[in-house]
Design a protein around this motif. Sequence first.
Motif, PDB file in Angstrom:
ATOM      1  N   GLY A 243       0.964  -1.066   0.089  1.00 50.08           N
ATOM      2  CA  GLY A 243      -0.050  -0.133   0.026  1.00 50.08           C
ATOM      3  C   GLY A 243       0.892   1.443  -0.072  1.00 50.08           C
ATOM      4  N   LYS A 244       1.834   1.113   1.202  1.00 49.05           N
ATOM      5  CA  LYS A 244       2.794   2.432   0.881  1.00 49.05           C
ATOM      6  C   LYS A 244       3.469   2.700  -0.510  1.00 49.05           C
ATOM      7  N   ARG A 247       0.891   3.994  -2.880  1.00 49.26           N
ATOM      8  CA  ARG A 247       0.584   5.531  -2.593  1.00 49.26           C
ATOM      9  C   ARG A 247       1.745   6.357  -3.048  1.00 49.26           C
ATOM     10  N   SER A 248       2.780   5.781  -2.903  1.00 46.63           N
ATOM     11  CA  SER A 248       4.016   6.793  -3.205  1.00 46.63           C
ATOM     12  C   SER A 248       4.323   6.605  -4.859  1.00 46.63           C
ATOM     13  N   PHE A 251       1.335   9.086  -6.011  1.00 50.38           N
ATOM     14  CA  PHE A 251       1.652  10.472  -5.470  1.00 50.38           C
ATOM     15  C   PHE A 251       2.843  11.154  -6.644  1.00 50.38           C
ATOM     16  N   GLY A 274      -6.186   7.207  -4.785  1.00 54.52           N
ATOM     17  CA  GLY A 274      -4.742   7.025  -4.054  1.00 54.52           C
ATOM     18  C   GLY A 274      -5.239   6.811  -2.506  1.00 54.52           C
ATOM     19  N   THR A 275      -6.752   6.694  -2.269  1.00 52.92           N
ATOM     20  CA  THR A 275      -7.069   6.673  -0.666  1.00 52.92           C
ATOM     21  C   THR A 275      -7.768   5.130  -0.780  1.00 52.92           C
ATOM     22  N   ILE A 278      -6.390   2.168  -3.136  1.00 52.58           N
ATOM     23  CA  ILE A 278      -5.353   1.343  -2.536  1.00 52.58           C
ATOM     24  C   ILE A 278      -5.578   0.598  -1.340  1.00 52.58           C
ATOM     25  N   GLN A 279      -6.376   1.168  -0.206  1.00 49.30           N
ATOM     26  CA  GLN A 279      -6.886   0.638   0.793  1.00 49.30           C
ATOM     27  C   GLN A 279      -7.666  -0.819   0.418  1.00 49.30           C
ATOM     28  N   ILE A 464      -6.040   1.969 -10.224  1.00 50.24           N
ATOM     29  CA  ILE A 464      -4.588   2.406 -10.071  1.00 50.24           C
ATOM     30  C   ILE A 464      -3.697   2.215 -11.280  1.00 50.24           C
TER      31      ILE A 464
END
Length: 742
Positions: A243-244, A247-248, A251, A274-275, A278-279, A464
């Motif tokens: 997930g990190k 997100r990176s 972003f 992005g939230t 991805i969650q 995504i």
Amino acid sequence: MRVIRYLKEAKLAVVLIVLLLVLQAFAELSLPRYTAAIVDKGIQQSGVEHASPEQMRPSTFDVVCMLAPEEDEALIRAAYAQDAEGVYRLAELAPDERDALDQAMAFPLVANHFAGSLDGLDLSQLTAAYAAGLVTKDQIAEGIASGGGQLAPQGSQDPQDPQGQQTPQAPQALLGTIDDSLIRQQAIQATIAEYEALGLDLSGMQMSYLLNVGLIMLALAALAMAVSIGVAFISSRTAARIGKTLRSRVFSQVVAFSDAEVQSFSAASLITRGTNDIQQIQMVTVFLLRMLFYSPILAIGGIIMITNTNVSMNWIIILAVGIILVVVAVLFTVAMPKFRIMQKLIDQVNLVSREILTGLPVIRAFGRQDFEGKRFDEASTVLMRTQLFVNRAMAFMFPLMMLIMNGVSVLIVWVGGSYIDAGTIQTGDMIAFINYAMVIIMSFLMLSMMAVMLPRADVAAQRINEVLAKQGSIHDPDPAAARDREVGSAGGATIAFNRVSFAYPDAEANVLTEVSFVAEAGKTTAFVGSTGSGKSTVIKLIERFYDVTEGAVTLDGIDIRELSQAALRSNFGYVPQKAFLFSGTVQSNIAYADADMGADRVEHAADIAQSREFIDSRADAFTAEIAQGGTNVSGGQRQRLAIARAVASDARAFLFDDSFSALDFKTDAALRQALAVNLKGRTVLIVAQRISTIMQADRIVVLENGRVVGTGTHAELMDACEAYREIATSQLSEKELGGGAA
């Protein structure tokens, strides 16, 4: 499946999890086998596991040896030794040797036990007769089978055999065609009877066996729990890391987008992707590592164990799995389209929410709260109905699966009971079969749950990937070909438009057409024109927020497309049309270009921007808090802080995009005077609506419908440009304009 592809970045963790899951499956699949052992061996067999007794009386040993075939007799005699009290004790044997001994002794023990209950059959006399060579083993077996009748002496003829040949009965004829497993069970009962005859403590043996098996089961349960915790820990960390990373990446990709790419997705959709998306992927990854990988391992292990338990009831498992697959296929077909719709509806709710929150003052000013409330309620209601449909489908699945599981349990008990009655299996075997059947069904149930969850995660992954795969329209040149070092590093910058035409993406017409001008280094160039004439677009093209459709924009004679974006923008101090401040302090906003900027430089920039007075009026001065977007300061204060931020950057050129509109005339004049003094030698480009703001500019460019209709000084344009003259006279009097043609 797109979600599974993300696991390529965590190969080591996946391998470790699979190994741990195999260990967990081994521990959990061993428990039903030990449960069956407790029932069959611990309770029904008093803790006696083997058909070969640990101890035997001499009389029993002699009969067993007498009834066993020659090769088995040698095995039996080698395994036992007689102690001082005459009791035969078993030697230490390897597991495979003990199994062979059990098989060799099963029939003789049963025959001995069975014969001891027959009247008229003296086993001691038979043993002596066998030792004297008067009878054979087969004749003894035949006598036992006939119920203890007279045994014919060796060499006698059978009345049915006129040639005098013996027709001995095979030892297995004693028990007819009874299954070998039941012969083994009877042999264990004979062993128990032998222990009773020797006066051994059977209760102690049984309790010892139950305690040993119980401790093993506790150890296996503890192992399974520890492994499960380890798998949960590793899978959670792996999912969080994925997930990190996503997100990176998202972003970084979004930050690199031009305004065109952002608008193609919409800001609300990018936030959702992005939230929320991805969650979804992160949550499903945890279930994927813990359930999807574990289910096949557990199912295959359960099938192997159940095959070793009893094959005759496997059709029950096949029937149950078939029903589950049908149910899952139906639910999958019904629910799958809704998952795709759901994510789009979340986008819509976010879009409406963001628009309402951003435009709340306007909504209140026009009294449109009820209208916007209904609009939000409509978007929320559609999402709610879709979610309810999916949740109801999921809620329907679980009771149905439980019904299938309970029905399978009842069917196994019913069929297994008939097998127990027929002597085919033991009670513990049926219990183990039920447990293994539940394990297999639960494995397919977990797979079915994942089959329902994965489509939604797959939709999220697709969304995504759309962001990650989107090619930005603004690209840096190859580092080897970039001309960053050729750009000047001091003084003003020369900016030129060479026959530039530009159209926004999906627009039908150009915003700018054949625009040419030169903003000379160290001078002020202003742009004026009616609304929609393309003034702000000029600034965006200089900053390369968009690339020109035709022509070229140059910096110091170099096409800005041949420069890296970082090198290009480091030359500019930019103040956007809509001043935006970041959450933090006054100082952090002014020093945004350089976090290590000194306090003197920050204060000097505030002085130039005419913002020192209202900053000092606040209790915390430069450390005063600024809300996100600068909502806790006025529009004019926000503009002045944005100007101070640009001035503090110490750039070669300053771009002011209608940045004085919220200032009063006094502040505007003071600010322009301060800029003229402190930015001497720097290039300044100003987009303005007020003629008073740009009258003193070195060059004024007049735009109309995206074309340049006049360039020159204020006085020159008043004489030669009708469009400029109309704008000027509509704002200022002839006296204020300083003369010139009217």
